[in-house]
Design an enzyme around this catalytic site. Structure first.
Site, short mmCIF file in Angstrom:
data_model
loop_
_atom_site.label_atom_id
_atom_site.label_comp_id
_atom_site.label_asym_id
_atom_site.label_seq_id
_atom_site.Cartn_x
_atom_site.Cartn_y
_atom_site.Cartn_z
CG ASP A 8 -1.98 -1.07 1.19
OD1 ASP A 8 -2.02 -1.81 0.19
OD2 ASP A 8 -2.76 -1.15 2.14
CG ASP A 129 -12.75 -1.65 -1.21
OD1 ASP A 129 -12.22 -2.77 -1.37
OD2 ASP A 129 -12.34 -0.61 -1.75
#
Length: 242
Positions: A8, A129
Site C-alpha cells: 500500500d 470494499d
C-alpha cells in the site's frame, strides 16, 4: 489459491492502514521497490499494489513508485486506487501492469468497467470494499446502500477477471478474514473472488483455501510483522487442500 503480497503506497512509502484510516498509517518501508523485490525473491507469483493517495484523490498519485516496482519486478502486478477513466486504465496497462482494479468507479460508472473489461480481456478486476455488507467508495470514506452480492452479480457477464473483496472492518486489524462472507460471495458469482482484509496467519490462509471456492488472498501487515512467513505460506498453498 494465489497469495498476493500487498504494498500500500502513501506519499511514496509502503505503509499499512488500520480500517482504511489514512491517519493511522504505519510506514513499513520507505523503499517500496525493495519491498516488492523481497516478496518476489520469496517466490510470490503476483503483487498487489494500492495507491492510497490516489484512492482519495481520484487520480494516480504514487505513479512513480508503481512504475519503479513494475520495472524491477518480473511477476505480474495488479493496482487499485485512483483509476477512474479509460485513459488511466490504458496508460497503466501500457506501462506493464497486468491488472487494474476498479473500485469506486464500479459503483459510480459501471459502464466503464464493462467497456474496459471488453477492451482489455483478463486485465480488469473489480474491487468491492464493504462495511457490514454494504459497499464503500472513495478510499472507503463514503458509504453506499449497495449490497456486495448485488454489485458483484451485476458484472457476471462483463468479462471481469476477478473480484477483490475487502472487509474494511477486518483490514489491517490482524483479526482474521471474513471467511464466511467471502466464501458466500464466491459461491454467488462465477467470477473468481480474491479475499482481502484481516489475513493474518497461516491458519487464515488455510481456512480460505479449504473453502474450495476462493481464488486468492491478499495479505499485507502480517507479512511485514512476520506473522506470516511468505515462503512457508506459498509452500503450504501449493500443497493439496481439503
Amino acid at each position: 489459491m494465489i497469495l498476493y503480497p500487498a504494498i500500500d503506497l502513501k506519499d511514496g512509502q509502503a505503509v499499512r492502514l488500520v480500517h482504511g484510516e489514512m491517519d493511522q498509517a504505519t510506514v513499513f518501508n520507505d523503499d517500496p521497490t525493495a519491498q516488492a523485490q523481497s516478496f518476489v525473491d520469496a517466490g510470490c507469483d503476483w503483487l498487489h499494489l494500492v495507491d492510497l493517495n490516489g484512492a482519495f484523490a481520484g487520480t494516480p498519485v504514487n505513479g512513480s513508485a508503481v512504475e519503479a516496482i513494475l520495472a524491477a519486478c518480473k511477476v505480474p502486478a495488479q493496482l487499485g486506487g485512483g483509476i477512474r477513466d479509460m485513459a488511466t486504465i490504458e496508460a497503466w496497462l501500457d506501462k506493464g501492469l497486468a491488472r487494474v482494479i476498479l473500485g469506486t468507479v464500479a459503483v459510480e460508472n459501471p459502464d466503464l468497467v464493462r467497456e474496459a473489461a471488453m477492451a482489455f480481456p483478463g486485465h480488469v478486476a473489480v474491487g468491492i470494499d464493504a462495511r457490514n455488507g454494504k459497499v464503500a467508495t472513495k478510499g472507503w470514506a463514503e458509504e453506499t446502500d449497495v449490497e456486495v452480492t448485488d454489485l458483484a452479480k451485476s458484472f457476471e457477464d462483463a468479462g471481469v477477471a476477478a473480484i477483490i473483496y475487502t472487509d474494511i472492518l477486518r483490514d489491517g486489524a490482524m483479526g482474521g478474514p471474513n471467511v464466511t462472507a467471502t466464501a458466500a460471495l464466491a459461491k454467488a458469482v462465477s467470477i473468481p473472488v480474491i479475499a482481502s482484509g484481516g489475513v493474518s496467519s497461516l491458519a487464515d490462509l488455510k481456512s480460505l483455501r479449504d473453502t474450495g471456492v476462493i481464488a486468492g488472498a491478499i495479505s499485507g501487515r502480517a507479512l511485514y510483522d512476520g506473522a506470516i512467513d511468505l515462503g512457508e505460506a506459498l509452500a503450504m498453498l501449493k500443497s493439496p487442500g481439503v
